[in-house]
Design an enzyme around this catalytic site. Structure first.
Site, PDB file in Angstrom:
ATOM      1  N   PRO A  97     -33.554   3.166  -0.080  1.00  0.00           N
ATOM      2  CA  PRO A  97     -34.488   4.302  -0.155  1.00  0.00           C
ATOM      3  C   PRO A  97     -33.743   5.614   0.130  1.00  0.00           C
ATOM      4  O   PRO A  97     -32.836   5.650   0.948  1.00  0.00           O
ATOM      5  CB  PRO A  97     -35.517   4.017   0.937  1.00  0.00           C
ATOM      6  N   GLY A  99     -32.836   9.454   1.236  1.00  0.00           N
ATOM      7  CA  GLY A  99     -33.106  10.513   2.216  1.00  0.00           C
ATOM      8  C   GLY A  99     -33.846  10.054   3.450  1.00  0.00           C
ATOM      9  O   GLY A  99     -34.610  10.820   4.037  1.00  0.00           O
ATOM     10  N   GLY A 101     -32.141   8.144   6.032  1.00  0.00           N
ATOM     11  CA  GLY A 101     -31.216   7.779   7.102  1.00  0.00           C
ATOM     12  C   GLY A 101     -30.545   6.431   6.932  1.00  0.00           C
ATOM     13  O   GLY A 101     -29.915   5.936   7.864  1.00  0.00           O
ATOM     14  N   ASP A 147     -20.597   7.822   8.182  1.00  0.00           N
ATOM     15  CA  ASP A 147     -21.397   7.052   7.221  1.00  0.00           C
ATOM     16  C   ASP A 147     -20.537   6.550   6.044  1.00  0.00           C
ATOM     17  O   ASP A 147     -20.609   5.381   5.666  1.00  0.00           O
ATOM     18  CB  ASP A 147     -22.552   7.908   6.676  1.00  0.00           C
TER      19      ASP A 147
END
Ligand code: MEV
Length: 313
Positions: A97, A99, A101, A147
């Site tokens: 999904p 946006g 996080g 990330d």
């Protein structure tokens, strides 16, 4: 010739935001992926095709002229075709999904860098990571790089801005339940809000940095013991620090309350302000945790740790 690469999304288990200020974070990659396919075209343009946007652009534009969440792909494609007589077609398929996080943008940058640059020759994982972080900086200039790093190497790792990453070889047998607030957030603006907090509350923040540092060191020991109950307590503790720096809200607090009641511990993952929280479970409370989120009308799903990281085809 087509080149294809996929990269996993991620959960920050401990240390989001504090990692920007030099504290170690602990992250893991998850079994939800972005796949990018790249192909040379005779038309010397950059074509980017995804569920959220479709772009056809001339090369050599200023990155600031491009108003699309797909601009990291443009950056990468434009960089690689600079001295080549070719265009590029890029296709993006995502199970992550957007946006919220879970690392969709980092996974896009990593899979994008790999698929696009592999069209022109061999490239190492280290070089892909460097390009992915450069591309991510087109949407979020101050990224810590955490990330993208976990999306490249997969598994569980500790990450620190100065020293880079260290893989954690223990394979704890917990399972994570993710619950999505469906509130989109911008990492960049959440990081700016935290920056404002640090300026207003210098002493309090430096104490929090010390506490987070201590917590992460404790967690590194607990991961070896494979103790989900004690890890849960640390997760709840980390959530308190995230509340203090102001990245939570009522909706997230409602979700955290459910997670902390049904599982061993729950906290926000990523930049907050919206996005997702996760709860740590094992077989004894996984189904119950999922059921309670669903009964309270929260979108939720369980994820496993991905140990593969970047994959190229
Ligand atoms: C975002 O997923 C994590 C933050 O710590 C920002 C960063 O590390 O770049 C909020």
């Amino acid at each position: 010739m087509k080149s294809k690469a996929s990269a996993p999304g991620k959960v920050i288990l401990f240390g989001e935001h504090f990692v920007v200020y030099g504290v170690k974070a602990i992250l893991c990659s998850i079994n939800k992926r972005v796949t990018v396919t790249a192909e040379k075209t005779t038309d010397k343009k950059i074509f980017i095709n995804s569920e959220i946007d479709n772009l056809i652009l001339e090369p050599n534009k200023l990155i600031s002229e491009i108003n699309s969440p797909l601009k990291p792909f443009y950056y990468l494609a434009n960089k690689v075709i600079k001295n080549q007589n070719t265009g590029i077609q890029i296709k993006i398929d995502s199970e992550i999904p957007l946006g919220v996080g879970l690392g969709s943008s980092s996974a896009c940058c990593v899979a994008g860098a790999a698929a696009i640059f592999k069209l022109f020759g061999d490239i190492s994982k280290e070089e892909i990571l460097e390009l992915a972080i450069e591309a991510e900086r087109t949407i979020f200039e101050n990224t810590s790089g955490a990330d993208c790093t976990v999306c490249v190497y997969g598994g569980i790792m500790e990450y620190d801005k100065k020293q880079g990453f260290k893989k954690i070889e223990d394979e704890p047998n917990f399972q994570l339940v993710i619950a999505n607030s469906n509130i989109e957030h911008s990492t960049e603006s959440m990081v700016s809000e935290v920056k404002a907090f640090t300026i207003k509350n210098k002493e309090e923040f430096s104490k929090l940095l010390e506490q987070e540092l201590e917590l992460v060191e404790d967690v590194l020991k607990l991961l070896k013991e494979n103790n989900a109950i004690k890890l849960g307590e640390k997760i709840n503790q980390n959530q308190k620090y995230l509340e203090t720096i102001g990245i939570s809200n009522n909706q997230l607090r409602k979700m955290i309350e459910i997670g902390q009641k049904t599982s061993f511990g729950a906290k926000i993952t990523g930049s907050g302000g919206g996005g997702c929280i996760f709860a740590i479970t094992d077989e004894s409370n996984l189904e119950y945790t999922l059921k309670e989120f669903k009964d309270n009308n929260f979108e939720c799903f369980s994820v496993e740790i991905d140990f593969k990281g970047l994959n190229t085809f």
